[in-house]
Design a protein around this motif. Structure first.
Motif, mmCIF file in Angstrom:
data_model
loop_
_atom_site.group_PDB
_atom_site.id
_atom_site.type_symbol
_atom_site.label_atom_id
_atom_site.label_comp_id
_atom_site.label_asym_id
_atom_site.label_seq_id
_atom_site.Cartn_x
_atom_site.Cartn_y
_atom_site.Cartn_z
ATOM 1 N N ASN A 64 -9.830 19.111 -20.235
ATOM 2 C CA ASN A 64 -10.488 18.080 -19.420
ATOM 3 C C ASN A 64 -9.425 17.160 -18.809
ATOM 4 O O ASN A 64 -9.160 16.067 -19.318
ATOM 5 C CB ASN A 64 -11.456 17.285 -20.306
ATOM 6 C CG ASN A 64 -12.207 16.238 -19.483
ATOM 7 O OD1 ASN A 64 -12.388 16.409 -18.269
ATOM 8 N ND2 ASN A 64 -12.588 15.158 -20.124
ATOM 9 N N MET A 65 -8.820 17.612 -17.735
ATOM 10 C CA MET A 65 -7.696 16.870 -17.150
ATOM 11 C C MET A 65 -8.221 15.676 -16.361
ATOM 12 O O MET A 65 -9.169 15.817 -15.573
ATOM 13 C CB MET A 65 -6.878 17.799 -16.253
ATOM 14 C CG MET A 65 -6.319 18.992 -17.011
ATOM 15 S SD MET A 65 -5.370 20.124 -15.969
ATOM 16 C CE MET A 65 -3.785 19.269 -15.933
ATOM 17 N N THR A 66 -7.639 14.502 -16.603
ATOM 18 C CA THR A 66 -8.078 13.301 -15.869
ATOM 19 C C THR A 66 -6.845 12.541 -15.363
ATOM 20 O O THR A 66 -5.801 12.531 -16.016
ATOM 21 C CB THR A 66 -8.892 12.350 -16.789
ATOM 22 O OG1 THR A 66 -8.108 12.081 -17.953
ATOM 23 C CG2 THR A 66 -10.209 12.987 -17.198
ATOM 24 N N VAL A 67 -6.998 11.898 -14.204
ATOM 25 C CA VAL A 67 -5.897 11.135 -13.604
ATOM 26 C C VAL A 67 -6.036 9.664 -13.991
ATOM 27 O O VAL A 67 -7.059 9.047 -13.699
ATOM 28 C CB VAL A 67 -5.939 11.249 -12.061
ATOM 29 C CG1 VAL A 67 -4.767 10.479 -11.446
ATOM 30 C CG2 VAL A 67 -5.893 12.703 -11.613
ATOM 31 N N PRO A 68 -5.055 9.073 -14.666
ATOM 32 C CA PRO A 68 -5.116 7.630 -14.962
ATOM 33 C C PRO A 68 -5.300 6.829 -13.668
ATOM 34 O O PRO A 68 -4.742 7.183 -12.618
ATOM 35 C CB PRO A 68 -3.743 7.341 -15.589
ATOM 36 C CG PRO A 68 -3.252 8.659 -16.101
ATOM 37 C CD PRO A 68 -3.807 9.687 -15.161
ATOM 38 N N ALA A 69 -6.098 5.769 -13.740
ATOM 39 C CA ALA A 69 -6.444 4.997 -12.526
ATOM 40 C C ALA A 69 -5.253 4.215 -11.995
ATOM 41 O O ALA A 69 -5.181 3.914 -10.799
ATOM 42 C CB ALA A 69 -7.594 4.043 -12.847
ATOM 43 N N ASP A 70 -4.309 3.880 -12.860
ATOM 44 C CA ASP A 70 -3.115 3.116 -12.433
ATOM 45 C C ASP A 70 -1.850 3.917 -12.706
ATOM 46 O O ASP A 70 -1.853 4.859 -13.497
ATOM 47 C CB ASP A 70 -3.063 1.774 -13.188
ATOM 48 C CG ASP A 70 -4.204 0.847 -12.776
ATOM 49 O OD1 ASP A 70 -5.059 0.555 -13.631
ATOM 50 O OD2 ASP A 70 -4.272 0.508 -11.574
ATOM 51 N N THR A 71 -0.776 3.531 -12.033
ATOM 52 C CA THR A 71 0.473 4.259 -12.220
ATOM 53 C C THR A 71 1.661 3.387 -11.853
ATOM 54 O O THR A 71 1.497 2.338 -11.221
ATOM 55 C CB THR A 71 0.491 5.521 -11.326
ATOM 56 O OG1 THR A 71 1.682 6.272 -11.583
ATOM 57 C CG2 THR A 71 0.449 5.154 -9.843
ATOM 58 N N GLN A 72 2.844 3.840 -12.237
ATOM 59 C CA GLN A 72 4.093 3.220 -11.789
ATOM 60 C C GLN A 72 5.023 4.296 -11.224
ATOM 61 O O GLN A 72 6.241 4.206 -11.393
ATOM 62 C CB GLN A 72 4.740 2.462 -12.965
ATOM 63 C CG GLN A 72 3.936 1.232 -13.361
ATOM 64 C CD GLN A 72 4.536 0.485 -14.534
ATOM 65 O OE1 GLN A 72 3.860 0.273 -15.521
ATOM 66 N NE2 GLN A 72 5.797 0.126 -14.444
ATOM 67 N N GLU A 73 4.425 5.299 -10.612
ATOM 68 C CA GLU A 73 5.237 6.412 -10.102
ATOM 69 C C GLU A 73 4.684 6.872 -8.756
ATOM 70 O O GLU A 73 3.465 7.104 -8.628
ATOM 71 C CB GLU A 73 5.197 7.579 -11.103
ATOM 72 C CG GLU A 73 6.282 8.624 -10.905
ATOM 73 C CD GLU A 73 6.466 9.487 -12.154
ATOM 74 O OE1 GLU A 73 5.511 10.182 -12.541
ATOM 75 O OE2 GLU A 73 7.560 9.438 -12.743
#
Ligand code: AFP
Length: 365
Positions: free
Chosen positions: A207-216
């Motif tokens: 169940n792959m999910t993309v974090p809502a925030d990032t630093q990249e």
């Protein structure tokens, strides 16, 4: 040590099919044929120069330029053939379209035609082949228009010009340290790792999910002088780090294989940008809508991220040409929404080049 029982791709597809009790199994069979093509490409990529598939085509190849006017590497051509040969015979397809073929591909009349359309980039990142950097394949499944299915006629370009919301499935294969297949059939995103001993894609990332925030963030910074103001504003703020308006430092990546960037973003978040720029006015972007932006867009949105042109949601774009290019921004939802907001405020950037915000001094120099 008890060996953990893993699902194969086939078992996953059968599980997913339970949502459609009347399903014939054609859809699953098509996806398994696509997976077979990806396994064949993985083998060719792995053998590389041992089988002489790297580098530019030998002179006896009739046309070494593809529809994009780009040099076709031999592996591009081989990968395209794997896709057509592994999927045309099953009777599930009405036709295909590929980055490597000018016109839609007709299912030979000796073979049965089906109700789906397959759209693909058989080898993305091909400029990385010769330097042994991760490359991938991208694919998207659409339903053929009723007129095609009922009549069994040849497909035409217009049959493929469907917005990304019409995709029934999308995925990519990643030919990296491991070979993976990442797939959505409209119910989340699942990642499979190829077990070389079994020759099977095993479910390793259910169940792959993309974090809502990032630093990249990922962008080809060598194009910065061609960027529009909203993109320049976003990147400048990332580069300003803790000292700037974002109040946090950012990291940058650029692999030049979008599939590899998409996989990193699915695994740990991030934002990818290949925006519209003024480098070539005839190209509104580098990436192609139907077989790059849309499949990645479906995967990212199914994983809780966002995909956009910078000005509108990617999957709502109505295609007007089979090989049309499109500006592409995708990844962590909050970052993509920020970039879209900047596109709605193009003049809000206090750019030093703007006289209003130039350095002020009490003494005119
Ligand atoms: P190729 O398949 O021609 O190498 O293009 C790869 C790609 O379409 C995409 O996968 C990369 O993100 C992007 O182009 C790289 O573009 P630049 O070479 O301009 O950085």
């Amino acid at each position: 040590m008890t060996t953990r029982r893993r699902f194969t791709l086939t078992q996953y597809l059968i599980e997913q099919r339970r949502r459609f009790p009347s399903a014939s199994g054609d859809f699953n069979a098509l996806l398994l044929d696509v997976a077979l093509a990806c396994k064949a490409i993985a083998r060719s990529v792995a053998f590389g120069e041992l089988t002489g598939v790297l580098g530019n085509p030998v002179v006896d190849v009739a046309t070494s330029l593809n529809v994009q006017g780009e040099e076709q590497k031999r592996l591009d051509v081989i990968s395209n053939e794997y896709f057509t040969q592994m999927t045309e015979w099953g009777g599930h397809l009405a036709g295909m379209a590929s980055e490597e073929m000018d016109a839609p591909y007709q299912i030979p009349e000796t073979l049965q035609r089906g109700k789906y359309l397959l759209v693909f980039d058989p080898l993305d990142g091909s400029s990385n082949i010769d330097v042994n950097v991760t490359v991938g394949s991208l694919f998207s499944v659409l339903r053929a228009p009723p007129g095609v299915i009922d009549s069994g006629r040849d497909v035409v370009e217009a049959d493929f010009l469907q917005p990304g919301t019409q995709q029934l499935a999308a995925g990519y294969a990643l030919y990296g340290p491991t070979t993976m297949l990442v797939l959505t059939v409209g119910n989340g995103v699942a990642g499979f790792t190829l077990d070389p001993n079994l020759g099977q894609f095993m479910l390793t990332h259910p169940n792959m999910t993309v974090p809502a925030d990032t630093q990249e963030f990922a962008i080809n910074a060598s194009n910065s002088r061609f960027w529009e103001a909203p993109v320049k504003r976003y990147v400048d703020e990332c580069l300003a780090g803790k000292t700037g308006p974002r109040g946090k430092d950012f990291n940058m990546r650029w692999i030049a294989s979008m599939v590899a960037e998409a996989h990193r973003i699915l695994m740990r978040g991030g934002v990818f940008m290949y925006p519209r720029d003024t480098k070539d006015a005839s190209k509104p972007g580098r990436l192609r809508l139907l077989y790059e932006a849309n499949p990645v867009g479906m995967l990212i949105e199914q994983a809780g991220g966002r995909a956009s042109t910078g000005r509108e949601p990617m999957l709502q774009v109505k295609p007007h040409q089979l090989h049309q290019r499109i500006p592409l921004v995708f990844g962590s939802k909050n970052e993509v929404e920020r970039i879209e907001r900047y596109h709605r405020e193009p003049n809000a950037y206090p750019d030093a080049r703007t006289p209003l915000f130039a350095e002020r001094s009490l003494f005119r120099d």
